[in-house]
Scaffold this active site. Structure first.
Site, PDB file in Angstrom:
ATOM      1  N   ASP A 180       0.880  -1.157   0.000  1.00 25.60           N
ATOM      2  CA  ASP A 180       0.000   0.000   0.000  1.00 25.60           C
ATOM      3  C   ASP A 180       0.923   1.214   0.000  1.00 25.60           C
ATOM      4  O   ASP A 180       2.101   1.107   0.352  1.00 25.60           O
ATOM      5  CB  ASP A 180      -0.893  -0.023   1.247  1.00 25.60           C
ATOM      6  CG  ASP A 180      -1.830   1.164   1.320  1.00 25.60           C
ATOM      7  OD1 ASP A 180      -2.468   1.492   0.296  1.00 25.60           O
ATOM      8  OD2 ASP A 180      -1.922   1.765   2.400  1.00 25.60           O
ATOM      9  N   ASP A 220       0.032   5.063   0.973  1.00 21.08           N
ATOM     10  CA  ASP A 220      -0.142   6.006   2.086  1.00 21.08           C
ATOM     11  C   ASP A 220      -0.207   5.259   3.420  1.00 21.08           C
ATOM     12  O   ASP A 220      -1.038   4.380   3.610  1.00 21.08           O
ATOM     13  CB  ASP A 220      -1.410   6.836   1.883  1.00 21.08           C
ATOM     14  CG  ASP A 220      -1.365   7.652   0.590  1.00 21.08           C
ATOM     15  OD1 ASP A 220      -0.257   7.987   0.139  1.00 21.08           O
ATOM     16  OD2 ASP A 220      -2.441   7.938   0.034  1.00 21.08           O
TER      17      ASP A 220
END
Length: 181
Positions: A10, A12
């Site tokens: 991922d 952020d």
């Protein structure tokens, strides 16, 4: 365990600091300490590294594709300073749909475009939707406590035996060591 070949991250909260206000410009994108070096360690170990990131800020009209491309150019430029790179960046700009995590569409797209199997590959995230997407598509869910991970780590919905690390650097260190065992 099979040799580590692919890792999905991922963005952020895993690679860079997260914000409840969304990351909308290159100036707001700030790498989490040690994350870029961790990606570079994966590169040096010949592991393919892909990013799978929900980017609903586009659908919310908080940023556009040009802004997102500038953010990614900054991320790639900073990563290159450490000798690292990403094998692909996949996003879902919508508020809902098959590509939006926790749905596994983005992971299927990575597998389709790369020609690599993601079966049992680690997906490292900081939110429940990352873990759910990993489980839905047969990846190994891995949680980091950066970003939303400290809150997520207390969720009763997480698998009991799931790997949890302080940050991406610690997760990568463990995976590379486990791979050599």
């Amino acid at each position: 365990m099979n040799a580590l070949k692919v890792v999905v991250l991922d963005r952020d909260g895993v690679i860079n600091e997260d914000s409840d206000e969304f990351i909308k410009s290159p100036e707001e994108w700030v790498a989490i300490e040690g994350s870029l070096e961790a990606i570079t360690r994966l590169n040096h170990a010949k592991v393919k590294v892909f990013v799978a990131s929900n980017q609903s800020g586009i659908a919310r009209k908080l940023l556009d594709y040009a802004d997102l491309n500038q953010i990614h150019r900054k991320m790639l430029s900073e990563l290159a300073r450490y000798g690292g790179y990403l094998d692909g960046i996949f996003i879902c700009p919508y508020l809902e749909g098959e590509c939006r995590k926790p749905n596994p569409g983005m992971l299927a797209e990575i597998e389709h475009r790369s020609g690599l199997s993601l079966s049992q590959a680690p997906l490292i995230g900081d939110s429940l939707r990352d873990i759910q997407a990993a489980l839905a598509y047969g990846l190994e869910p891995v949680l980091v406590r950066t970003g939303n991970g400290s809150v997520t780590s207390r969720s009763k919905q997480l698998p009991r035996d799931m790997l949890v690390f302080e940050d991406l650097s610690e997760a990568v260190e463990f995976m590379l060591a486990r791979d050599t065992d």
